[in-house]
Design an enzyme around this catalytic site. Sequence first.
Site, PDB file in Angstrom:
ATOM      1  N   TRP A   1       0.860  -1.189   0.000  1.00  8.13           N
ATOM      2  CA  TRP A   1       0.000   0.000   0.000  1.00  8.13           C
ATOM      3  C   TRP A   1       0.896   1.239   0.000  1.00  8.13           C
ATOM      4  CZ3 TRP A   1      -1.106  -4.473   2.724  1.00  8.13           C
ATOM      5  CH2 TRP A   1      -2.297  -5.111   2.350  1.00  8.13           C
TER       6      TRP A   1
ATOM      7  N   HIS B   1      -6.699   2.086   2.460  1.00 11.16           N
ATOM      8  CA  HIS B   1      -7.838   1.209   2.176  1.00 11.16           C
ATOM      9  C   HIS B   1      -8.903   1.470   3.253  1.00 11.16           C
ATOM     10  CE1 HIS B   1      -5.303  -2.109   4.451  1.00 11.16           C
ATOM     11  NE2 HIS B   1      -5.366  -0.983   5.103  1.00 11.16           N
TER      12      HIS B   1
ATOM     13  N   ARG C   1      -3.560   6.600  -2.305  1.00 15.69           N
ATOM     14  CA  ARG C   1      -2.280   5.896  -2.471  1.00 15.69           C
ATOM     15  C   ARG C   1      -1.291   6.768  -3.217  1.00 15.69           C
ATOM     16  NH1 ARG C   1      -4.267  -0.359  -3.298  1.00 15.69           N
ATOM     17  NH2 ARG C   1      -5.674  -0.273  -1.525  1.00 15.69           N
TER      18      ARG C   1
ATOM     19  N   GLN D   1     -13.415   2.825  -2.046  1.00 10.28           N
ATOM     20  CA  GLN D   1     -13.583   1.397  -1.781  1.00 10.28           C
ATOM     21  C   GLN D   1     -14.843   1.176  -0.965  1.00 10.28           C
ATOM     22  OE1 GLN D   1     -10.088  -0.026   0.312  1.00 10.28           O
ATOM     23  NE2 GLN D   1      -9.167  -0.750  -1.591  1.00 10.28           N
TER      24      GLN D   1
ATOM     25  N   VAL E   1      -6.261 -11.427   6.486  1.00  7.06           N
ATOM     26  CA  VAL E   1      -7.218 -12.530   6.268  1.00  7.06           C
ATOM     27  C   VAL E   1      -6.454 -13.842   6.078  1.00  7.06           C
ATOM     28  CG1 VAL E   1      -9.179 -11.249   5.329  1.00  7.06           C
ATOM     29  CG2 VAL E   1      -7.288 -11.906   3.825  1.00  7.06           C
TER      30      VAL E   1
ATOM     31  N   ALA F   1     -14.195 -10.781   5.522  1.00  6.63           N
ATOM     32  CA  ALA F   1     -14.059  -9.374   5.147  1.00  6.63           C
ATOM     33  C   ALA F   1     -13.796  -9.316   3.653  1.00  6.63           C
ATOM     34  CB  ALA F   1     -12.911  -8.712   5.913  1.00  6.63           C
TER      35      ALA F   1
HETATM   36  N1  PHE Z   1      -7.895  -3.798   1.942  1.00  3.65           N
HETATM   37  C1  PHE Z   1      -7.515  -4.606   0.811  1.00  3.65           C
HETATM   38  C2  PHE Z   1      -6.924  -3.694  -0.248  1.00  3.65           C
HETATM   39  O1  PHE Z   1      -7.233  -2.539  -0.320  1.00  3.65           O
HETATM   40  C3  PHE Z   1      -8.704  -5.375   0.259  1.00  3.65           C
HETATM   41  C4  PHE Z   1      -9.230  -6.409   1.215  1.00  3.65           C
HETATM   42  C5  PHE Z   1     -10.225  -6.092   2.144  1.00  3.65           C
HETATM   43  C6  PHE Z   1      -8.719  -7.701   1.206  1.00  3.65           C
HETATM   44  C7  PHE Z   1     -10.695  -7.037   3.026  1.00  3.65           C
HETATM   45  C8  PHE Z   1      -9.194  -8.660   2.088  1.00  3.65           C
HETATM   46  C9  PHE Z   1     -10.179  -8.327   2.997  1.00  3.65           C
HETATM   47  O2  PHE Z   1      -6.113  -4.112  -1.061  1.00  3.65           O
END
Ligand code: PHE
Length: 280
Positions: free
Chosen positions: A91, A107, A133, A147, A190, A244
């Site tokens: 990120w 995010h 970003r 998002q 995750v 998630a």
């Molecule tokens: N936050 C991650 C991203 O921006 C996306 C994501 C959200 C992945 C929740 C898994 C669970 O790349």
Amino acid sequence: QELTVAWDARHAVVAAADLEKRLAGDAVDITLPGRRPVLGAAHPVSRMIDELSEIFALLGFETAFGPEIETSYYNFDQLNIPSDHPARDVWDTIHIDLPGEIVLRTHTSPMQARIMEKSGPPVRVVVPGRVYRYEAQDASHEWMFHQLEGLAVDRNITMADLKGTLAELARQLFGSERRIRVRCDFFPFVEPGVDFAVDCAICGGKGCRVCKGSGWLEMGGAGMVHPNVLRAVGYDPDQVSGFAFGLGIERLVMMRSGVDDLRAFAANDLRFLRQFASAV
Ligand code: PHE
């Protein structure tokens, strides 16, 4: 009596002249066509956010909002990404202060911890919003975009619940025939982690220009909430589990309307925006 008669006569003349004058000034040409008032309309991204909120409300999810200026504690640490972890590089972050403790959220995932800290399980919530970003801009990269985060935590939540939720989303957005594809991917917060895609509604998955011949359109990342993330907010991973997901909102609008340049959404060109402004 004479004076009263004279006054009345004169008053009638003056009043009539005054009325004549006002009528002439107020003349309305009722044969002219009406003027259409210029109405504003919600931005295509705002419309998509409203639509997503409604879809998820029917699935039992609340909508919540969170800060765009975020601490790296929530943006990273609480998501199982310690400061020395190379995954932070994924990120590309815009920092607000020099020690790097305040960032523009990269995010919407930091809201996972904020929400779970405030309320115990069960949790069912979606979080739409802007993310930032440090990125070179091109047709598919912007330094600001939107998002939608989804989070469900309860007893006995499984990967099947995640897939069912994502499939329902794809069908609500792109038609009842849609299928989704889920493949292994890595996100520190995750386990297991996946990316998910929907079969292309234009060609039915056969492969065309819109899906670049693959038959699939990428929607976002997802997975089962990592036990470390649950522990960090005081949840017991032996008692509850959760899923998630995060998806790109501009992407969804692009997939549905054939827009091929992400930069169009923030460029404020009315010729572009008006194409989405139906009369509602
Ligand atoms: N936050 C991650 C991203 O921006 C996306 C994501 C959200 C992945 C929740 C898994 C669970 O790349």
